[in-house]
Design a protein around this motif. Structure first.
Motif, PDB file in Angstrom:
ATOM      1  N   HIS A 284     -23.552   2.845  28.032  1.00  0.00           N
ATOM      2  CA  HIS A 284     -24.218   1.577  28.101  1.00  0.00           C
ATOM      3  C   HIS A 284     -24.051   0.578  29.141  1.00  0.00           C
ATOM      4  O   HIS A 284     -24.623  -0.616  28.710  1.00  0.00           O
ATOM      5  CB  HIS A 284     -24.228   1.059  26.551  1.00  0.00           C
ATOM      6  CG  HIS A 284     -24.556   2.188  25.674  1.00  0.00           C
ATOM      7  ND1 HIS A 284     -25.659   2.545  25.223  1.00  0.00           N
ATOM      8  CD2 HIS A 284     -23.773   2.486  24.583  1.00  0.00           C
ATOM      9  CE1 HIS A 284     -25.564   3.219  24.283  1.00  0.00           C
ATOM     10  NE2 HIS A 284     -24.375   3.500  23.585  1.00  0.00           N
ATOM     11  N   THR A 313     -34.488  -2.553  27.318  1.00  0.00           N
ATOM     12  CA  THR A 313     -34.130  -1.912  26.116  1.00  0.00           C
ATOM     13  C   THR A 313     -33.670  -2.165  25.100  1.00  0.00           C
ATOM     14  O   THR A 313     -33.415  -3.652  24.917  1.00  0.00           O
ATOM     15  CB  THR A 313     -32.934  -0.687  26.434  1.00  0.00           C
ATOM     16  OG1 THR A 313     -31.520  -1.593  26.694  1.00  0.00           O
ATOM     17  CG2 THR A 313     -32.939  -0.057  27.895  1.00  0.00           C
ATOM     18  N   THR A 315     -30.908  -1.529  21.651  1.00  0.00           N
ATOM     19  CA  THR A 315     -30.011  -0.480  21.180  1.00  0.00           C
ATOM     20  C   THR A 315     -29.092  -1.103  20.052  1.00  0.00           C
ATOM     21  O   THR A 315     -28.342  -1.647  20.110  1.00  0.00           O
ATOM     22  CB  THR A 315     -29.082  -0.134  22.152  1.00  0.00           C
ATOM     23  OG1 THR A 315     -29.535   0.115  23.235  1.00  0.00           O
ATOM     24  CG2 THR A 315     -28.242   1.254  21.790  1.00  0.00           C
ATOM     25  N   SER A 329     -27.016   7.320  19.688  1.00  0.00           N
ATOM     26  CA  SER A 329     -27.607   6.863  20.956  1.00  0.00           C
ATOM     27  C   SER A 329     -27.722   7.775  22.236  1.00  0.00           C
ATOM     28  O   SER A 329     -26.584   8.631  22.498  1.00  0.00           O
ATOM     29  CB  SER A 329     -26.948   5.613  21.509  1.00  0.00           C
ATOM     30  OG  SER A 329     -27.482   4.956  22.458  1.00  0.00           O
ATOM     31  N   CYS A 338     -27.475   4.832  15.739  1.00  0.00           N
ATOM     32  CA  CYS A 338     -28.584   3.740  15.924  1.00  0.00           C
ATOM     33  C   CYS A 338     -29.801   3.732  14.907  1.00  0.00           C
ATOM     34  O   CYS A 338     -29.850   4.996  14.499  1.00  0.00           O
ATOM     35  CB  CYS A 338     -29.376   3.969  17.434  1.00  0.00           C
ATOM     36  SG  CYS A 338     -28.421   3.663  18.883  1.00  0.00           S
ATOM     37  N   GLU A 341     -33.512   2.648  18.737  1.00  0.00           N
ATOM     38  CA  GLU A 341     -33.277   2.471  20.290  1.00  0.00           C
ATOM     39  C   GLU A 341     -34.606   2.818  21.060  1.00  0.00           C
ATOM     40  O   GLU A 341     -35.192   3.803  20.898  1.00  0.00           O
ATOM     41  CB  GLU A 341     -32.435   3.789  20.503  1.00  0.00           C
ATOM     42  CG  GLU A 341     -31.984   3.939  21.795  1.00  0.00           C
ATOM     43  CD  GLU A 341     -31.001   5.021  22.178  1.00  0.00           C
ATOM     44  OE1 GLU A 341     -30.057   5.125  23.020  1.00  0.00           O
ATOM     45  OE2 GLU A 341     -31.140   6.195  21.227  1.00  0.00           O
ATOM     46  N   ASN A 343     -36.415   2.763  24.863  1.00  0.00           N
ATOM     47  CA  ASN A 343     -35.664   2.776  26.197  1.00  0.00           C
ATOM     48  C   ASN A 343     -36.960   3.477  26.913  1.00  0.00           C
ATOM     49  O   ASN A 343     -37.781   4.722  26.450  1.00  0.00           O
ATOM     50  CB  ASN A 343     -34.541   3.857  25.918  1.00  0.00           C
ATOM     51  CG  ASN A 343     -34.094   4.200  27.555  1.00  0.00           C
ATOM     52  OD1 ASN A 343     -34.761   3.543  28.404  1.00  0.00           O
ATOM     53  ND2 ASN A 343     -33.145   5.247  27.823  1.00  0.00           N
TER      54      ASN A 343
END
Length: 450
Positions: A284, A313, A315, A329, A338, A341, A343
């Motif tokens: 991350h 993002t 998360t 994730s 998660c 999430e 992205n």
């Protein structure tokens, strides 16, 4: 900073410890619970090592001081007698260890565990809905005897199990009393009688109640903002992020938003969730701290483009989500569980579309923007149609069955829900189920800022 195996072995007087993920049970600078090489619970507390043992009760307990650390499923049970006390430390469904205690030390020890994040509950129920079921066992060659006991309202329930050779018998006894106090006193007397018969405490669990039980003292309520549904999709993105930031800062146990953490300054919070590893931090690296200094972004184009420009993002990692589905994730073990999430570069759907036996119209041009694609918890943009602002239709997505939620015909532009509203509604829906669970996991106020 979580202790290494070498550090824990040093606490264990240089002896081996259980060398897998279940080795470390609880870790704090002042206290460490871990499993020995033969999977017995050892406790290092106040500089002294307590090895797993059982201390016989001198009588029926006249009172109990019971504390729980709900996030990790730990408990401290202090039974008080006329001239002594016995403290039992353990994990629900796991091992426990006991030690004798001076009655004059009980108050200070309870304060010590409150400082470590444990919360006072009752000795026979942890909440109105959850009881404490105590199990005692006696194991001899050719014989296993287990006695389980709980108090539900004014009813004492005992389940007796005997295994002799290959034969197993189970008997249940349900006894009603005039009051809960009488039921608790009878349960304590029965526990003492079982110890006299050679049984010793084995484990505790938390079954669901069926009767009315007292609610233990609760924590002060946490004031959360009542967000009205925003009028525009871009404002809805900001409101969803604001809601997540508020939860991250006000409810500090049991979850976090990666984009609001710094891997160095927030190491304790990462460690408390079991995510202090180099793997998690490297995975991350580009997400840490992105919301601490959100970029200025014009509110033009789609609300998803606005989200990506301003926040990048999202998360939301949890330790235990109750009934809220979770996924790894990035679909990688070790990346954190998660509940949300988002992205922009989540998945190569074109490669999947090119390998389908039955082509799905428009799938190759679609855009997966939410994790969980391997678990059927992902979401995808259908880019065959769009609104004048550039918003795409949103559908569920499962890599194992991509056609299950993929429509043959795309949504008409006036049927498309903008991403910003989708995000706000999803965050609020998750909160409805998850926040009550997070509230239960929060430590007492004296520990909240520690």
């Amino acid at each position: 900073m979580r202790r290494s195996i070498q550090q824990i072995m040093a606490l264990n007087n240089g002896r081996a410890v259980y060398n897998d993920s279940r080795m470390l049970v609880f870790d704090h600078p002042d206290e460490c619970w871990f499993h020995s090489a033969d999977f017995r619970l050892h406790v290092w507390s106040h500089g002294a090592l307590l090895e797993e043992e059982r201390v016989p009760s001198p009588a029926a307990a006249r009172e109990r001081v019971f504390l729980v650390q709900k996030l990790d499923g730990l408990y401290v049970d202090i039974a008080l007698f006329e001239s002594t006390a016995i403290i039992t430390r353990g994990s629900f469904g796991g091992r426990c260890t006991q030690a004798s205690l001076k009655p004059t030390d009980v108050e200070a020890l309870a304060a010590h565990y409150r400082k470590l994040g444990f919360q006072h509950v009752y000795g026979w129920n942890v909440s109105r809905e959850r009881l404490l079921k105590r199990e005692l066992r006696l194991t001899q060659p050719g014989l296993l005897r287990a006695e389980q006991m709980q108090v539900d309202g004014a009813v004492r329930l005992t389940v007796s199990t005997r295994v002799v050779g290959t034969e197993k018998t189970v008997a249940e006894e349900r006894t009603s009393f005039a009051s809960r106090e009488e039921a608790v006193a009878a349960a304590e007397q029965r526990l003492f009688a079982l110890e006299q018969e050679g049984l010793s405490p084995f484990t505790l669990s938390m079954p669901q109640s069926t009767q009315v039980n007292p609610e233990p003292p609760g924590l002060p309520p946490v004031a959360l903002t009542a967000f009205a549904r925003p009028e525009t999709p871009h404002a809805a993105v900001d409101a969803a992020v604001a809601r997540l930031a508020e939860l991250h800062h006000k409810l500090r146990a049991g979850h976090f938003i990666v984009e609001l953490l710094q891997p160095d300054t927030d190491r304790d919070r990462l460690d408390s969730m079991g995510h202090g590893s180099r793997f998690f931090r490297d995975l991350h690296a580009e997400r840490f701290g992105r919301w601490l200094r959100p970029a200025e972004a014009p509110t033009e184009g789609s609300s998803f483009e606005y989200f990506v420009r301003r926040y990048g993002t999202a998360t939301w990692v949890v330790k235990w989500a109750g009934k809220v589905p979770t996924h790894y994730s990035g679909n990688v073990s070790g990346g954190g569980q998660c509940v949300l999430e988002v992205n922009a570069d989540e998945y190569n759907v074109e490669e999947l579309a090119n390998h389908l036996e039955q082509p799905l119209p428009g799938m190759a041009e679609a855009h997966v923007f939410h994790g969980g694609w391997h678990d059927g918890l992902s979401f995808i943009f259908d880019r065959r149609t769009r609104t004048p602002e550039g918003e795409f239709g949103i559908h569920e997505f499962d890599e194992n069955d991509p056609g299950a939620s993929w429509p043959e015909q795309p949504l008409a532009p006036d049927e498309i829900q903008p991403f910003g509203f989708w995000l706000f509604d999803r965050v609020e829906a998750i909160c409805q189920t998850l926040v009550p669970e997070l509230l239960k996991a929060q430590p007492p106020p004296s520990h909240a800022g520690a």
